[in-house]
Design a protein around this motif. Sequence first.
Motif, PDB file in Angstrom:
ATOM      1  N   ASN A  88      31.079 -12.952  10.598  1.00  0.00           N
ATOM      2  CA  ASN A  88      29.827 -12.966  10.213  1.00  0.00           C
ATOM      3  C   ASN A  88      29.411 -13.972  11.549  1.00  0.00           C
ATOM      4  O   ASN A  88      28.083 -14.660  10.484  1.00  0.00           O
ATOM      5  CB  ASN A  88      30.836 -13.837   8.856  1.00  0.00           C
ATOM      6  CG  ASN A  88      31.576 -13.319   7.951  1.00  0.00           C
ATOM      7  OD1 ASN A  88      31.009 -12.487   7.513  1.00  0.00           O
ATOM      8  ND2 ASN A  88      32.017 -13.912   7.638  1.00  0.00           N
ATOM      9  N   TYR A 117      29.515  -0.765   3.908  1.00  0.00           N
ATOM     10  CA  TYR A 117      31.170  -2.023   4.069  1.00  0.00           C
ATOM     11  C   TYR A 117      32.280  -0.797   4.729  1.00  0.00           C
ATOM     12  O   TYR A 117      32.085   0.338   4.492  1.00  0.00           O
ATOM     13  CB  TYR A 117      31.671  -2.789   3.259  1.00  0.00           C
ATOM     14  CG  TYR A 117      30.354  -3.444   2.751  1.00  0.00           C
ATOM     15  CD1 TYR A 117      30.467  -5.242   3.100  1.00  0.00           C
ATOM     16  CD2 TYR A 117      28.660  -3.214   1.774  1.00  0.00           C
ATOM     17  CE1 TYR A 117      29.475  -6.377   3.108  1.00  0.00           C
ATOM     18  CE2 TYR A 117      27.890  -4.243   1.348  1.00  0.00           C
ATOM     19  CZ  TYR A 117      28.239  -5.987   2.449  1.00  0.00           C
ATOM     20  OH  TYR A 117      27.313  -6.492   1.891  1.00  0.00           O
ATOM     21  N   GLU A 130      34.380  -0.998   3.277  1.00  0.00           N
ATOM     22  CA  GLU A 130      35.199  -0.638   1.746  1.00  0.00           C
ATOM     23  C   GLU A 130      34.501   0.968   1.221  1.00  0.00           C
ATOM     24  O   GLU A 130      34.889   1.947  -0.184  1.00  0.00           O
ATOM     25  CB  GLU A 130      35.756  -1.738   0.927  1.00  0.00           C
ATOM     26  CG  GLU A 130      35.634  -2.662   0.863  1.00  0.00           C
ATOM     27  CD  GLU A 130      35.536  -3.508   2.299  1.00  0.00           C
ATOM     28  OE1 GLU A 130      34.087  -3.437   2.282  1.00  0.00           O
ATOM     29  OE2 GLU A 130      36.544  -4.422   2.638  1.00  0.00           O
ATOM     30  N   ASP A 131      33.069   0.994   1.480  1.00  0.00           N
ATOM     31  CA  ASP A 131      32.672   2.229   1.386  1.00  0.00           C
ATOM     32  C   ASP A 131      32.899   3.421   1.721  1.00  0.00           C
ATOM     33  O   ASP A 131      32.779   4.415   0.845  1.00  0.00           O
ATOM     34  CB  ASP A 131      31.729   2.429   1.751  1.00  0.00           C
ATOM     35  CG  ASP A 131      30.434   1.082   1.142  1.00  0.00           C
ATOM     36  OD1 ASP A 131      30.553   0.431  -0.782  1.00  0.00           O
ATOM     37  OD2 ASP A 131      29.621   0.655   1.312  1.00  0.00           O
ATOM     38  N   ARG A 186      31.079  -5.204  10.802  1.00  0.00           N
ATOM     39  CA  ARG A 186      32.284  -5.173   9.675  1.00  0.00           C
ATOM     40  C   ARG A 186      33.281  -5.911   9.825  1.00  0.00           C
ATOM     41  O   ARG A 186      34.547  -6.308   8.681  1.00  0.00           O
ATOM     42  CB  ARG A 186      31.799  -4.430   8.917  1.00  0.00           C
ATOM     43  CG  ARG A 186      30.908  -3.565   8.375  1.00  0.00           C
ATOM     44  CD  ARG A 186      30.060  -4.653   7.076  1.00  0.00           C
ATOM     45  NE  ARG A 186      28.948  -4.142   6.867  1.00  0.00           N
ATOM     46  CZ  ARG A 186      28.029  -4.685   6.113  1.00  0.00           C
ATOM     47  NH1 ARG A 186      28.052  -6.118   6.265  1.00  0.00           N
ATOM     48  NH2 ARG A 186      27.120  -4.481   4.782  1.00  0.00           N
ATOM     49  N   HIS A 241      25.169  -5.160  11.760  1.00  0.00           N
ATOM     50  CA  HIS A 241      26.051  -5.335  11.081  1.00  0.00           C
ATOM     51  C   HIS A 241      27.278  -5.856  12.001  1.00  0.00           C
ATOM     52  O   HIS A 241      28.090  -4.538  11.690  1.00  0.00           O
ATOM     53  CB  HIS A 241      26.269  -5.642   9.582  1.00  0.00           C
ATOM     54  CG  HIS A 241      24.843  -5.377   8.956  1.00  0.00           C
ATOM     55  ND1 HIS A 241      24.545  -6.283   8.059  1.00  0.00           N
ATOM     56  CD2 HIS A 241      23.775  -4.540   8.767  1.00  0.00           C
ATOM     57  CE1 HIS A 241      23.210  -6.849   7.989  1.00  0.00           C
ATOM     58  NE2 HIS A 241      22.634  -5.430   7.795  1.00  0.00           N
TER      59      HIS A 241
END
Length: 275
Positions: free
Chosen positions: A256, A208, A210-211, A248, A246
């Motif tokens: 999404n 993600y 945020e990682d 993000r 994905h």
Amino acid sequence: RVHDERMEEARQSDAGINGIRTGLRSLDEMTGGLQPGWVVLVLAQSGIGKTALAVGGLALSAARAGHRAHVFSLEQRGDELAGRLVAGCSGVPLNIQRTHMGPDDFARYTAGLDEVAALPITIDDENDLTADQLRLRARRAVGGAERTPMVVIDYVTLLASNHPRESEVERLAHAAKVCKAMALELDAVVVLLAQPTTSSSREGRALYLEDVKGSQSLAAVADLALVPFRPWVYDKARAKNDAELHVRKFRHGDPNGLHGTCFRWNGARMMYQQT
């Protein structure tokens, strides 16, 4: 007026896709194709297939459609990257290309070699460039292109610093700013590959944003952030061709909207494909 012209192009185009096609149908349907001025961030751990997605996927698809593509390879030699492109066109893996090939493999290899040679795709493997130097070289390579060009930077995190006392965060922030300005100046799609330093890299899951540690500036300028993932790399009980992609971040729509597991890994062609 420019916006209205592009929307009209989308309405008149097949399935509303008026940008550069990625070769991945569901991603194209979600985005309408990659648009001029966009920065696309490809983010993943080591060995997942960032280069495969960006070069063997996005750049190869763009070049096949007649868009000029220029790849800055800051990690691999140009001939290695060319071998990946040949694999994508021929289905003869890079490791087989280095061996004594049988007649069938050799025929496919030479056909793939000829196809790559005829495509409007070039590779620059100078590995000590600053972001500003790279921008000048990109301008010479794709400036004035009739159709939206693509510039791929593999990896943006390996760009050299302008100043010896510049921190990593400052260096990446400057690189991000330059790359976004380059996309707008050249009316190009700029694809940035990044392999972040993150504690989640051993957890066996797709990243993600945020990682990411220290690369927030790259995520900030991205119009589209893609995270490829191959579960088999971490769990050998999984099928080797299982793959995920994905979204993000998507600045221009719902991130999404893509079903991340409708993909597979083609090891022979070294690319992500739609199932």
